[in-house]
Write an enzyme that holds these catalytic residues in place. Structure first.
Site, mmCIF file in Angstrom:
data_model
loop_
_atom_site.group_PDB
_atom_site.id
_atom_site.type_symbol
_atom_site.label_atom_id
_atom_site.label_comp_id
_atom_site.label_asym_id
_atom_site.label_seq_id
_atom_site.Cartn_x
_atom_site.Cartn_y
_atom_site.Cartn_z
ATOM 1 N N GLY A 10 0.813 -1.204 0.000
ATOM 2 C CA GLY A 10 0.000 0.000 0.000
ATOM 3 C C GLY A 10 0.850 1.259 0.000
ATOM 4 N N TYR A 124 -17.631 2.848 5.796
ATOM 5 C CA TYR A 124 -16.168 2.817 5.906
ATOM 6 C C TYR A 124 -15.725 3.379 7.258
ATOM 7 C CZ TYR A 124 -11.342 4.357 5.371
ATOM 8 O OH TYR A 124 -10.010 4.603 5.583
#
Length: 296
Positions: A10, A124
């Site tokens: 990431g 989220y």
């Protein structure tokens, strides 16, 4: 010292692997090597690597999709985090977990401090807040860092998206009433390295929740202006699209986002001597790297 970095591919994970190599033996994994929602796999990996610190830079980050994939979002951002925290506690390891500004509703006028009540407005944010709770409840020796508007030399962030869209369209509508602090992934990694260094020296640190983001605060519209102006002035792009300032309500999305994503980073400065990241210093390098990889 041994460190297990979860989410090595990431934006943040790549910087962490590079910057922590000189401090510790690094064990780095991504979803191909470890699915954190698999409790048995997490336990086996942690038992195998025996890390002193687990850094969780992995997450389900598809904000728009999360409302339609509630189970998957919580599977990664809550269950996976719980399994990592339990595995850390089982071997006496420390956990450093990355969270988000989306745990707040954005209604506050001033920047959010760690003492402000979290009230996420979308799936989220709710899943990330749930994960924070698991870490706090399970593993006393923890650092939770909330950050915002992360960008880097990798694709799939606001900077890379703007550069790509700017070459395809003559006009772009950009939200101009959401405020935040763009955060360069390398600056966030430096902050984590600083905490790890203090832990290595002292064997402990001031555990808890911290905020870290970039400075100065801007709107998405202002951030886009700066991106395009720099790229055009340096002749990296051949045109600048016309930018239209729009409100959050005019943006086509079914997901509520915090209008105020500004984070108060006083606590991390006082406890660790860590300053907010100056994203304007990092931005030219990031733009150059992105354009080198994918010429506009």
């Amino acid at each position: 010292m041994r460190i297990l970095i979860v989410g090595k591919n990431g934006q943040l994970g790549r910087h962490l692997v590079e910057k922590l190599n000189c401090l510790a033996v690094i064990c780095a994994v991504d979803i191909q090597e470890l699915d954190i929602s698999d409790q048995l796999a997490v336990n086996n990996r942690v038992q195998q690597d025996q890390p002193d610190i687990i850094i969780n830079a992995a997450a389900y980050t598809a904000v728009e999709q999360a409302d339609n994939e509630v189970e998957q979002a919580f599977k990664v951002n809550n269950d996976g985090v719980k399994f990592l925290a339990q595995a850390a506690k089982n071997i006496g390891a420390v956990i450093i977990h990355i969270s988000t500004d989306y745990v707040f509703d954005g209604s506050k006028i001033l920047p959010y401090s760690e003492m402000d009540a979290a009230l996420p407005q979308n799936v989220y944010g709710k899943s990330k807040l749930a994960g924070e709770g698991e870490v706090i409840q399970i593993c006393p020796e923890h650092i939770i860092i909330r950050t915002a508007w992360l960008f880097s030399e990798q694709s799939n962030n606001f900077v890379s998206t703007m550069l790509k869209l700017g070459q395809k369209h003559n006009e772009l509508s950009i939200v101009d009433d959401q405020w935040g602090g763009p955060t360069y992934a390398g600056d966030l990694a430096d902050a984590i390295v600083h905490i790890v260094e203090q832990f290595k020296q002292a064997g402990t640190v001031d555990w808890g929740v911290y905020h870290f983001s970039g400075w100065p605060h801007v709107t998405w519209y202002q951030f886009a202006q700066i991106i395009f102006n720099y790229a055009y002035e340096q002749k990296m792009i051949n045109k600048v699209p016309k930018l239209l300032s729009i409100s959050s309500k005019a943006y086509p999305s079914n997901v509520n986002r915090p209008v105020n994503s500004r984070l108060n980073c006083t606590k991390i400065k006082e406890r660790f001597g860590i300053d907010m990241g100056d994203w304007a210093k990092a931005l030219p390098h990031v733009i150059e790297q992105l354009i080198d990889k994918d010429p506009m």
